[in-house]
Design an enzyme around this catalytic site. Structure first.
Site, PDB file in Angstrom:
ATOM      1  CG  HIS A   1      -0.321  -0.416  -4.288  1.00 30.70           C
ATOM      2  ND1 HIS A   1       0.515  -0.657  -4.917  1.00 30.70           N
ATOM      3  CD2 HIS A   1       0.142  -0.182  -2.954  1.00 30.70           C
ATOM      4  CE1 HIS A   1       1.850  -0.199  -4.601  1.00 30.70           C
ATOM      5  NE2 HIS A   1       1.403   0.113  -2.996  1.00 30.70           N
TER       6      HIS A   1
ATOM      7  CG  ASN B   1       9.507  11.793   2.673  1.00 33.64           C
ATOM      8  OD1 ASN B   1       9.149  12.114   1.422  1.00 33.64           O
ATOM      9  ND2 ASN B   1       9.948  12.840   3.479  1.00 33.64           N
TER      10      ASN B   1
ATOM     11  NE  ARG C   1       3.850   4.766   0.300  1.00 34.77           N
ATOM     12  CZ  ARG C   1       4.372   5.880   0.242  1.00 34.77           C
ATOM     13  NH1 ARG C   1       3.735   7.119   0.608  1.00 34.77           N
ATOM     14  NH2 ARG C   1       5.480   6.141  -0.573  1.00 34.77           N
TER      15      ARG C   1
ATOM     16  CG  HIS D   1       7.310   3.420   3.600  1.00 34.73           C
ATOM     17  ND1 HIS D   1       8.110   4.516   3.086  1.00 34.73           N
ATOM     18  CD2 HIS D   1       6.814   2.708   2.652  1.00 34.73           C
ATOM     19  CE1 HIS D   1       7.634   4.562   1.658  1.00 34.73           C
ATOM     20  NE2 HIS D   1       6.931   3.382   1.440  1.00 34.73           N
TER      21      HIS D   1
END
Ligand code: HEM
Ligand SMILES: *[C@@H]1O[C@H](CO)[C@@H](O)[C@H](O)[C@H]1NC(C)=O
Ligand SMILES: *[C@@H]1O[C@H](CO)[C@@H](O)[C@H](O)[C@H]1NC(C)=O
Ligand SMILES: *[C@@H]1O[C@H](CO)[C@@H](O)[C@H](O)[C@H]1NC(C)=O
Ligand SMILES: *[C@@H]1O[C@H](CO)[C@@H](O)[C@H](O)[C@H]1NC(C)=O
Ligand SMILES: *[C@@H]1O[C@H](CO)[C@@H](O)[C@H](O)[C@H]1NC(C)=O
Ligand SMILES: *[C@@H]1O[C@H](CO)[C@@H](O)[C@H](O)[C@H]1NC(C)=O
Ligand SMILES: *[C@@H]1O[C@H](CO)[C@@H](O)[C@H](O)[C@H]1NC(C)=O
Length: 318
Positions: A188, A93, A61, A65
């Site tokens: 996911h 975040n 992740r 990001h």
């Protein structure tokens, strides 16, 4: 002129071999400048994963990001200062972690080859090396940016409340298509989500105390026993219950039985083209092949290469 021709010949040969991919990234960029670089990243990542099975999800992740805000330039690692609120401190975040692992890797690399390996490459490599078996290729040669603003994270990171249109737009903004959106959502298959990011689907979907009709009602009932209220911001739920630590294609079979956790997951079934891709990903071979392709496209977003950017000494400070 001779040299010019020679250069063209080199470009053609390397292009044909697929060593360059148009982004300026290369296979094994540190081969001569820091031959042990990739091995050091892998060793430390493996050691840390062995004691923290939740880490692969954190690093994967983090890579996402990083790449979606100012390109894959390690801007996600920069600490806020008195004058600047950095990406790290933006609302999306929530639960970003693994910064200490990146720091440990960087410290070792600075010891072995000072100022050579970028923080941006460390993130990309560590995300891949989270898994015992290497599941995708990581080209290297990224350099580090020096700007990090929380507002840009908010503007670029898709929200779990997005619908298909806004998801597609967020990915198109990064030159990623619907195929990439669906395939990368397959990430996911590992990790967890916080209750407050989907509990509207359990308790108050349209403001009438109702549940989201696109969420499997049996599954919703079981989620309600874990997320006890709309305001639960602390409980986390495995996104792929049953194999939350295994990187596989179960995410897509969960989607098909309406057990995608977020609205943004369920949204993939609201578009014909995206649903076709979901169906293709139900077979694991094509999923792994396509994930390798799509994450390489994600890993090339807005990269700084050549003389652009710099090599940070400490990943959290410019
Ligand atoms: C398609 C748009 C996406 C949305 C809206 C989205 C949203 C989210 C949200 C809300 C969480 C839960 C955070 C938390 O509650 O702690 C999450 C977790 C996660 N996301 Fe995504 N995501 C998207 C795409 C991606 C992509 C492209 C990747 C990587 C390639 C990714 C990898 C992950 C991972 C591994 C986790 C689990 C993190 C953990 O266990 O701490 N996501 N995502
Ligand atoms: C990585 O770990 C392997 C196996 O433990 C070890 O043999 C090797 O020397 C390590 N390499 C580096 C560069 O740390
Ligand atoms: C950056 O912030 C983290 C906490 O958010 C802290 O642990 C770390 O020491 C900071 N890095 C530097 C170089 O100050
Ligand atoms: C996320 O941002 C909040 C402030 O909005 C901050 O308190 C928290 O430490 C940040 N989390 C991480 C993992 O950096
Ligand atoms: C990923 O794709 C590249 C081509 O882009 C290929 O060379 C590589 O073998 C693939 N890696 C894996 C682990 O599938
Ligand atoms: C998707 O969300 C956007 C922004 O909230 C909204 O303007 C749009 O109408 C929604 N589209 C659909 C098809 O629901
Ligand atoms: C559900 O949503 C409606 C409309 O937004 C709101 O008036 C109501 O207070 C909410 N119910 C709960 C339990 O939060
Ligand atoms: C809901 O999930 C169950 C498994 O828990 C499954 O058998 C059923 O088909 C699902 N329902 C829908 C509408 O997808």
């Amino acid at each position: 002129m001779k040299c010019f021709n020679f250069l063209i010949a080199i470009v053609v040969v390397f292009g044909v071999l697929g060593v360059c991919n148009g982004s300026g990234l290369r296979e094994n960029f540190y081969k001569s400048s820091c031959p042990q670089a990739e091995q050091i990243v892998q060793n430390i990542t493996w050691k840390q994963v062995a004691s923290n099975p939740a880490l692969p999800a954190k690093l994967l992740r983090m890579h996402f990001h990083d790449c979606f805000v100012r390109g894959c330039d390690a801007s996600v690692l920069i600490n806020s200062t008195a004058n600047n609120i950095a990406e790290k401190d933006a609302i999306p975040n929530l639960s970003l972690a693994g910064f200490d692992v990146i720091d440990e890797i960087k410290t070792q690399l600075e010891h072995t080859c000072p100022r050579v390996v970028s923080c941006a490459d460390i993130i990309a490599l560590a995300a891949r090396d989270s898994f015992q078996k290497s599941m995708w290729q990581v080209l290297t040669g990224r350099r580090d940016g020096s700007i990090s603003h929380a507002s840009e994270a908010l503007a670029n990171i898709p929200s779990p409340f997005f619908n298909f249109t806004t998801l597609q737009q967020a990915f198109a903004n990064k030159n990623l298509n619907v195929q990439d959106l669906v395939v990368l959502s397959g990430a996911h298959t590992i990790g967890v989500g916080h209750c407050n990011l989907f509990s509207n689907r359990l308790y108050n979907f349209t403001g009438k105390g109702d549940a989201d009709p696109s969420l499997n009602s049996t599954y919703a009932a079981s989620l309600r026993t874990k997320c006890r209220s709309l305001s639960d911001t602390t409980t986390t739920i495995a996104m792929d219950p049953g194999s939350a630590l295994t990187f596989d294609n179960h995410y897509f079979s969960n989607l098909k039985i309406h057990q995608g956790l977020f609205q943004s997951d369920a949204a993939l079934l609201t578009n014909k083209g995206a649903t076709n891709v979901v169906d293709e990903m139900l077979i694991s071979g094509p999923f792994f092949t396509q994930f390798n392709q799509s994450i390489q496209r994600m890993g090339a977003i807005g990269v700084l290469t050549g003389t652009a950017g710099k090599i940070r000494k400490r990943c959290s400070v410019v």
